[in-house]
Design an enzyme around this catalytic site. Sequence first.
Site, PDB file in Angstrom:
ATOM      1  N   HIS A  68       1.254  -0.793  -0.166  1.00  0.00           N
ATOM      2  CA  HIS A  68       0.315  -0.397   0.197  1.00  0.00           C
ATOM      3  C   HIS A  68       0.807   1.407   0.006  1.00  0.00           C
ATOM      4  O   HIS A  68       2.662   1.240   0.407  1.00  0.00           O
ATOM      5  CB  HIS A  68      -0.777  -0.034   1.331  1.00  0.00           C
ATOM      6  CG  HIS A  68      -0.703   0.779   2.307  1.00  0.00           C
ATOM      7  ND1 HIS A  68      -0.037   1.867   2.882  1.00  0.00           N
ATOM      8  CD2 HIS A  68       0.640  -0.411   3.168  1.00  0.00           C
ATOM      9  CE1 HIS A  68       0.709   2.032   3.698  1.00  0.00           C
ATOM     10  NE2 HIS A  68       0.896   0.419   4.555  1.00  0.00           N
ATOM     11  N   CYS A  69       0.777   2.173  -0.745  1.00  0.00           N
ATOM     12  CA  CYS A  69       0.957   3.770  -0.227  1.00  0.00           C
ATOM     13  C   CYS A  69      -0.170   4.630   0.049  1.00  0.00           C
ATOM     14  O   CYS A  69      -0.870   4.231   0.711  1.00  0.00           O
ATOM     15  CB  CYS A  69       1.314   4.353  -1.088  1.00  0.00           C
ATOM     16  SG  CYS A  69       0.049   4.470  -3.218  1.00  0.00           S
ATOM     17  N   GLY A  70      -0.269   6.086  -0.046  1.00  0.00           N
ATOM     18  CA  GLY A  70      -1.150   6.611   0.413  1.00  0.00           C
ATOM     19  C   GLY A  70      -2.611   6.739  -0.425  1.00  0.00           C
ATOM     20  O   GLY A  70      -3.910   6.779   0.282  1.00  0.00           O
ATOM     21  N   GLY A  87      -2.929   4.378  -3.296  1.00  0.00           N
ATOM     22  CA  GLY A  87      -2.835   3.035  -4.597  1.00  0.00           C
ATOM     23  C   GLY A  87      -1.953   3.470  -5.677  1.00  0.00           C
ATOM     24  O   GLY A  87      -1.167   2.257  -6.481  1.00  0.00           O
ATOM     25  N   ALA A  95       1.448   1.934  -4.870  1.00  0.00           N
ATOM     26  CA  ALA A  95       1.803   0.672  -4.445  1.00  0.00           C
ATOM     27  C   ALA A  95       1.322  -0.077  -5.709  1.00  0.00           C
ATOM     28  O   ALA A  95       1.860  -1.082  -6.710  1.00  0.00           O
ATOM     29  CB  ALA A  95       0.295   0.908  -3.945  1.00  0.00           C
TER      30      ALA A  95
END
Length: 460
Positions: free
Chosen positions: A418-420, A422, A425
Site C-alpha cells: 500500500h501507499c497513500g 494506490g 503501490a
Amino acid sequence: MTVEVSVISTSSLGDRSYLATDGTVAVVIDPQRDIDRVLAEAGRLGARITHVAETHIHNDYVSGGLHLARAVGAEYLVNAADTVDFTRRGVRDGDTIDVSPAMRVRVVATPGHTFHHLSFILDTAGDDGWNPIGVFTGGSMLFGTTGRPDLLGHEHAHTLAHHQHHSVRRLADLLPDGAEVWPTHGFGSFCSATQADAPASTIGREKQQNPALRLAADDFVTQTLAGLDAYPAYYAHMGVANSAGPAPVDLSPVTRADAAELRQRIAAGEWVVDLRHRKAYATSHVAGTVSLGLDGPMSTWLGWLIDWGTPITLLADTAEQIADAQRELVRIGIDRPAAAATGSPDEWATDERQLRELTVADFTDLAAAQARDGVDVILDVRLTGEWKAGHIDGAIHIPLPELPRRLAEIPAGVIWVHCGSGYRAAAAVSLLANAGRDVVHIDDMFGHAEAAGLPMTTGA
C-alpha cells in the site's frame, strides 16, 4: 492600462509559470520546457514577449527560458552571479527592468532556496506613480511555506534556511499587505518545504500564515530542517542542464514498437512503462512492464526510479496519451522515449503466456485477512515523513524510490502493498511481480486503514 497575470500550471510537477502583460508586451517568469503553452497564452492575449526571467537555476525541471527567449527575441534575465554557459542579461538585486510604460519588474535578492535566488516585484504605472501589485517569488515565499533549503546539499541547508527566513521577511517589509504572491513551487513540487496551504495568497495573508514570518530565525530553521523528506534523484541532473542551456524540445511522434520488439526490450532489462490506469493494468498487462499511470505524477516517479539514461518505452491506449507522456518527460530532461506502442495488452504480447493480472484489495480486505489467518508481509512504500506520521503496526517500510535496490530485504510470502492512495503501490506491485513475488495491490486511501480496524502506530 490594466496588467493581467496569467498562471500556467504544471500540476504533474507541482509548479507554476507566469505571463504578465499590459495587453501589448509581456514578461514571462520561470517557463517550463514545453514553451508552446506560453506562446499560446501570449497569442491569446495578443502580447509580444519581450522579457523572460528566471527566479533561480531550477532543480526540479528543465527550464524553457533560454529557448523561449531565443524563439521570440526576448531578453533573458538570469542572476548575474549564476555561472551559465549561455548569453543572458545578468541582473542583480536592486535592478529595475522597464517592460513597458505601464509595467516594470524590480529585482530582489532572496537567497534561501538557492544562494542566488531572485524574486521579481511587478509594478504598474498609475496616476500616483509606480505601484507594486505583486511579486514572483519562485522558491522563496510560497503559500504558507517556503522553498526547501537542502537541494544544493545538506552541508548548505542550515545556512540557506537562515537566508530563507531573512528573504521572506524582506519581501514582507518591501510590499504592501494587498500585494499578490506568485510562487513557482508549492503545489506538489518536492522543491517546497511543505505543500501550499491555499490556492492563492497575498503578503498580508502570509504574515498570518507563513512560518518564516511567524517564527524567530532559529525556530524556523529547526522546524524547516526537521520536516524535510527525500526528493527525486533526477534533481541531480536538472541544475546541470539548466546551467548548460537546455536544447529545444522534440515532441515529434515516437518510433512505434511491435510485440516482438517490446518483448526484446523487456528481456534486455529496459523500462517498459504502462501508462494506463492502474485498474486496467491489474486486469491485464504484459509481464515485465511497470505501472505508472498518466492519471498521477508519472514523470516524477519514473525519473526517481530509473537509472538515468535507461531506455524507456511507453504503452498507452492512444497516441494522444503517448504524446502527453512525452511532454511530461521532456520537462525533466528525458527527451526521447526509445519506443512506444498503443492499443491493448493483447496486441503488445507475442503470446497469451506473457499476459498477467493482479490481485487487488482494500484495507478492509487486509483487516479481514489478518483476522482470519494473518498475512505474510505488509509493505508500506510511502515516504519516510508519511511513515513516521502514522503507519500500520507490523508493516515494513521501503519507500518506493528505494524498492528496486531493496527487493531482497522483503521477507518470503505474499506481500500486501500500500501507499497513500494506490498510485505508488501499483508501481511497487508491478516491480515486485516482475521480480517473481506474490503480491496484492491495496488500491485504497491510507486514511481508510484505521477505520478498517488495522492497528496503527507512529514514529520510526
